[in-house]
Design a protein around this motif. Structure first.
Motif, PDB file in Angstrom:
ATOM      1  N   ASN A  73       0.811  -1.211   0.000  1.00 42.97           N
ATOM      2  CA  ASN A  73       0.000   0.000   0.000  1.00 42.97           C
ATOM      3  C   ASN A  73       0.848   1.268   0.000  1.00 42.97           C
ATOM      4  OD1 ASN A  73      -2.391  -1.432   0.022  1.00 42.97           O
ATOM      5  ND2 ASN A  73      -2.423  -1.576   2.243  1.00 42.97           N
ATOM      6  N   GLU A  74       2.151   1.105  -0.002  1.00 43.06           N
ATOM      7  CA  GLU A  74       3.043   2.267   0.030  1.00 43.06           C
ATOM      8  C   GLU A  74       2.973   3.024  -1.293  1.00 43.06           C
ATOM      9  OE1 GLU A  74       4.762   3.332   2.581  1.00 43.06           O
ATOM     10  OE2 GLU A  74       4.189   1.675   3.856  1.00 43.06           O
ATOM     11  N   SER A  75       3.047   4.332  -1.213  1.00 40.79           N
ATOM     12  CA  SER A  75       3.029   5.170  -2.403  1.00 40.79           C
ATOM     13  C   SER A  75       4.435   5.632  -2.726  1.00 40.79           C
ATOM     14  CB  SER A  75       2.143   6.393  -2.162  1.00 40.79           C
ATOM     15  OG  SER A  75       2.314   7.307  -3.211  1.00 40.79           O
ATOM     16  N   MET A  76       4.777   5.586  -4.002  1.00 37.10           N
ATOM     17  CA  MET A  76       6.086   6.079  -4.415  1.00 37.10           C
ATOM     18  C   MET A  76       6.006   7.512  -4.916  1.00 37.10           C
ATOM     19  SD  MET A  76       7.948   2.914  -6.311  1.00 37.10           S
ATOM     20  CE  MET A  76       7.025   3.181  -7.788  1.00 37.10           C
ATOM     21  N   SER A  77       4.841   8.116  -4.905  1.00 35.42           N
ATOM     22  CA  SER A  77       4.696   9.445  -5.490  1.00 35.42           C
ATOM     23  C   SER A  77       5.536  10.499  -4.785  1.00 35.42           C
ATOM     24  CB  SER A  77       3.228   9.866  -5.488  1.00 35.42           C
ATOM     25  OG  SER A  77       2.755   9.946  -4.156  1.00 35.42           O
ATOM     26  N   ASP A  78       5.829  10.296  -3.512  1.00 33.82           N
ATOM     27  CA  ASP A  78       6.634  11.275  -2.798  1.00 33.82           C
ATOM     28  C   ASP A  78       8.050  10.786  -2.529  1.00 33.82           C
ATOM     29  OD1 ASP A  78       5.810   9.342  -0.995  1.00 33.82           O
ATOM     30  OD2 ASP A  78       5.590  10.748   0.669  1.00 33.82           O
ATOM     31  N   MET A  79       8.436   9.669  -3.157  1.00 28.21           N
ATOM     32  CA  MET A  79       9.779   9.126  -2.952  1.00 28.21           C
ATOM     33  C   MET A  79      10.813   9.950  -3.715  1.00 28.21           C
ATOM     34  SD  MET A  79      11.384   5.404  -3.927  1.00 28.21           S
ATOM     35  CE  MET A  79      10.206   4.484  -2.978  1.00 28.21           C
ATOM     36  N   PRO A  80      11.811  10.496  -3.015  1.00 23.06           N
ATOM     37  CA  PRO A  80      12.864  11.224  -3.714  1.00 23.06           C
ATOM     38  C   PRO A  80      13.623  10.310  -4.666  1.00 23.06           C
ATOM     39  CG  PRO A  80      12.909  11.705  -1.373  1.00 23.06           C
ATOM     40  CD  PRO A  80      11.948  10.559  -1.570  1.00 23.06           C
ATOM     41  N   VAL A  81      14.116  10.866  -5.734  1.00 24.30           N
ATOM     42  CA  VAL A  81      14.890  10.130  -6.726  1.00 24.30           C
ATOM     43  C   VAL A  81      16.341  10.082  -6.271  1.00 24.30           C
ATOM     44  CG1 VAL A  81      15.665  10.138  -9.115  1.00 24.30           C
ATOM     45  CG2 VAL A  81      13.337  10.823  -8.556  1.00 24.30           C
ATOM     46  N   VAL A  82      16.955   8.913  -6.344  1.00 24.95           N
ATOM     47  CA  VAL A  82      18.356   8.743  -5.954  1.00 24.95           C
ATOM     48  C   VAL A  82      19.149   8.368  -7.191  1.00 24.95           C
ATOM     49  CG1 VAL A  82      19.971   7.449  -4.528  1.00 24.95           C
ATOM     50  CG2 VAL A  82      17.714   8.037  -3.634  1.00 24.95           C
ATOM     51  N   GLU A  83      20.212   9.110  -7.453  1.00 24.15           N
ATOM     52  CA  GLU A  83      21.076   8.826  -8.596  1.00 24.15           C
ATOM     53  C   GLU A  83      22.492   8.579  -8.116  1.00 24.15           C
ATOM     54  OE1 GLU A  83      20.781  12.075 -11.326  1.00 24.15           O
ATOM     55  OE2 GLU A  83      18.680  11.676 -11.766  1.00 24.15           O
ATOM     56  N   ALA A  84      23.072   7.465  -8.545  1.00 24.42           N
ATOM     57  CA  ALA A  84      24.465   7.161  -8.248  1.00 24.42           C
ATOM     58  C   ALA A  84      25.317   7.840  -9.310  1.00 24.42           C
ATOM     59  CB  ALA A  84      24.679   5.654  -8.257  1.00 24.42           C
ATOM     60  N   THR A  85      26.336   8.571  -8.883  1.00 28.02           N
ATOM     61  CA  THR A  85      27.153   9.314  -9.845  1.00 28.02           C
ATOM     62  C   THR A  85      28.640   9.168  -9.564  1.00 28.02           C
ATOM     63  OG1 THR A  85      26.949  11.298  -8.512  1.00 28.02           O
ATOM     64  CG2 THR A  85      25.365  11.046 -10.262  1.00 28.02           C
ATOM     65  N   CYS A  86      29.412   9.592 -10.523  1.00 29.97           N
ATOM     66  CA  CYS A  86      30.869   9.664 -10.464  1.00 29.97           C
ATOM     67  C   CYS A  86      31.525   8.284 -10.405  1.00 29.97           C
ATOM     68  CB  CYS A  86      31.332  10.536  -9.301  1.00 29.97           C
ATOM     69  SG  CYS A  86      33.015  11.143  -9.513  1.00 29.97           S
ATOM     70  N   GLY A  87      30.987   7.338 -11.138  1.00 29.04           N
ATOM     71  CA  GLY A  87      31.631   6.043 -11.256  1.00 29.04           C
ATOM     72  C   GLY A  87      31.999   5.742 -12.689  1.00 29.04           C
ATOM     73  N   THR A  88      31.692   6.689 -13.564  1.00 29.38           N
ATOM     74  CA  THR A  88      31.917   6.478 -14.996  1.00 29.38           C
ATOM     75  C   THR A  88      33.287   6.983 -15.414  1.00 29.38           C
ATOM     76  OG1 THR A  88      30.961   8.610 -15.563  1.00 29.38           O
ATOM     77  CG2 THR A  88      29.457   6.745 -15.438  1.00 29.38           C
ATOM     78  N   ARG A  89      33.643   6.690 -16.648  1.00 31.63           N
ATOM     79  CA  ARG A  89      34.914   7.199 -17.177  1.00 31.63           C
ATOM     80  C   ARG A  89      34.875   8.712 -17.327  1.00 31.63           C
ATOM     81  NH1 ARG A  89      37.460   2.722 -18.293  1.00 31.63           N
ATOM     82  NH2 ARG A  89      36.381   0.949 -19.173  1.00 31.63           N
ATOM     83  N   SER A  90      33.730   9.220 -17.733  1.00 40.16           N
ATOM     84  CA  SER A  90      33.538  10.657 -17.870  1.00 40.16           C
ATOM     85  C   SER A  90      32.908  11.179 -16.593  1.00 40.16           C
ATOM     86  CB  SER A  90      32.612  10.961 -19.050  1.00 40.16           C
ATOM     87  OG  SER A  90      32.262  12.317 -19.050  1.00 40.16           O
ATOM     88  N   HIS A  91      33.411  12.252 -16.054  1.00 34.05           N
ATOM     89  CA  HIS A  91      32.883  12.794 -14.814  1.00 34.05           C
ATOM     90  C   HIS A  91      31.823  13.855 -15.033  1.00 34.05           C
ATOM     91  CE1 HIS A  91      36.507  10.949 -12.949  1.00 34.05           C
ATOM     92  NE2 HIS A  91      35.548  10.592 -12.119  1.00 34.05           N
ATOM     93  N   HIS A  92      31.273  13.884 -16.217  1.00 34.93           N
ATOM     94  CA  HIS A  92      30.174  14.807 -16.472  1.00 34.93           C
ATOM     95  C   HIS A  92      28.929  14.265 -15.819  1.00 34.93           C
ATOM     96  CE1 HIS A  92      32.578  17.136 -19.193  1.00 34.93           C
ATOM     97  NE2 HIS A  92      32.923  16.016 -19.813  1.00 34.93           N
TER      98      HIS A  92
END
Length: 94
Positions: A73-92
């Motif tokens: 019954n949990e709603s995801m509508s208010d779930m913040p988005v989490v992005e993993a970054t800075c593991g790629t070859r390009s740091h953009h």
């Protein structure tokens, strides 16, 4: 919010567990402990937590937990988005 350490990722996972359940917590830790893409040279250096918006409703993170949470019954509508970054070859920022 920016999470830059394992202890921060664990704290964030506990918060997600309390609010959205085990699947959401697991997705946080999976994002921290695993490469975003198989060909990335390293695991993420930090996680970025963003306020949800209409343009972010199809994020990779939400797709990971959608099937597990669809039966709850949990709603995801208010779930913040989490992005993993800075593991790629390009740091953009993606």
């Amino acid at each position: 919010m920016i999470v830059t350490s394992e202890s921060g990722a664990k704290l964030l996972a506990e918060a997600y567990r309390a609010k959205w359940g085990e699947a959401a917590a697991k997705s946080i830790l999976d994002s921290w402990y695993n490469k975003s893409h198989p060909d990335d040279p390293r695991k993420p250096s930090f996680l970025v937590v963003k306020v949800p918006s209409e343009t972010q409703t199809q994020s990779k993170f939400k797709k990971q937990v959608r099937s597990v949470m669809s039966s709850s019954n949990e709603s995801m509508s208010d779930m913040p988005v989490v992005e993993a970054t800075c593991g790629t070859r390009s740091h953009h920022y993606r």
